[in-house]
Design an enzyme around this catalytic site. Structure first.
Site, short mmCIF file in Angstrom:
data_model
loop_
_atom_site.label_atom_id
_atom_site.label_comp_id
_atom_site.label_asym_id
_atom_site.label_seq_id
_atom_site.Cartn_x
_atom_site.Cartn_y
_atom_site.Cartn_z
N ASP A 30 34.78 41.29 30.38
CA ASP A 30 36.03 40.36 31.55
C ASP A 30 34.90 39.33 31.90
OD1 ASP A 30 38.15 41.97 33.62
OD2 ASP A 30 36.46 40.10 34.02
N GLY A 93 47.66 44.51 41.57
CA GLY A 93 47.07 43.50 41.38
C GLY A 93 47.02 42.73 40.11
N GLN A 94 48.16 43.05 39.48
CA GLN A 94 48.03 41.66 38.18
C GLN A 94 47.98 40.28 38.03
OE1 GLN A 94 50.74 42.86 35.24
NE2 GLN A 94 50.39 41.18 33.48
N HIS A 100 46.60 44.01 29.97
CA HIS A 100 45.44 43.71 29.30
C HIS A 100 44.78 45.33 29.49
CE1 HIS A 100 45.62 41.20 33.13
NE2 HIS A 100 44.11 42.45 32.98
#
Ligand code: DGP
Length: 114
Positions: A30, A93-94, A100
């Site tokens: 990330d 919160g996407q 993913h």
């Protein structure tokens, strides 16, 4: 999908530190880590959210978790513990609309999540 950043990472069109790649799944680090280990496991095929999953995606979804297990061992967090999270929708919160699985480890995790 031409406009999707994770499709571009899967295709190698934009760089990412990849830890695992196979025909179905890619795992990379990330960009904005929230733990000492923070990885993202994605399907190569574009699926926007969990709400878009179809019955025929069941095996693919399982492969995301098998990839998580593999990279957790590679990163040395399999025994200390790690968290897997998949946010669905803006309210959760996407921010990237290509599913993913977050794989987070290397520190203690609180509960409930924020
Ligand atoms: P979410 O909020 O659940 O949609 O998580 C999206 C994650 O994707 C977030 O933790 C940051 C990460 N991210 C966004 N853009 C990039 C990128 O271009 N490269 C990498 N490696 N990670 C990204």
């Amino acid at each position: 999908m031409t406009d999707c950043i994770f499709c571009k990472i899967a295709a190698g069109e934009i760089p990412a530190e990849k830890l695992l790649e196979n025909d179905d799944v890619v795992v990379f680090r990330d960009l904005n880590p929230q733990a000492p280990t923070h990885l993202l496991a994605i399907p190569r095929r574009h699926i926007a959210t969990i709400n878009d999953l179809q019955e025929q995606d069941a095996a693919l979804f399982g492969k995301l978790f098998l990839a998580a297990k593999e990279v957790a061992a590679l990163e040395g967090i399999a025994d200390t513990g790690y968290r897997t999270v998949m946010n669905c929708g803006e309210g959760a919160g996407q921010t990237v609309f290509h599913i993913h699985l977050h794989i987070l480890g290397g520190r203690a995790m609180g509960w409930p999540p924020g």
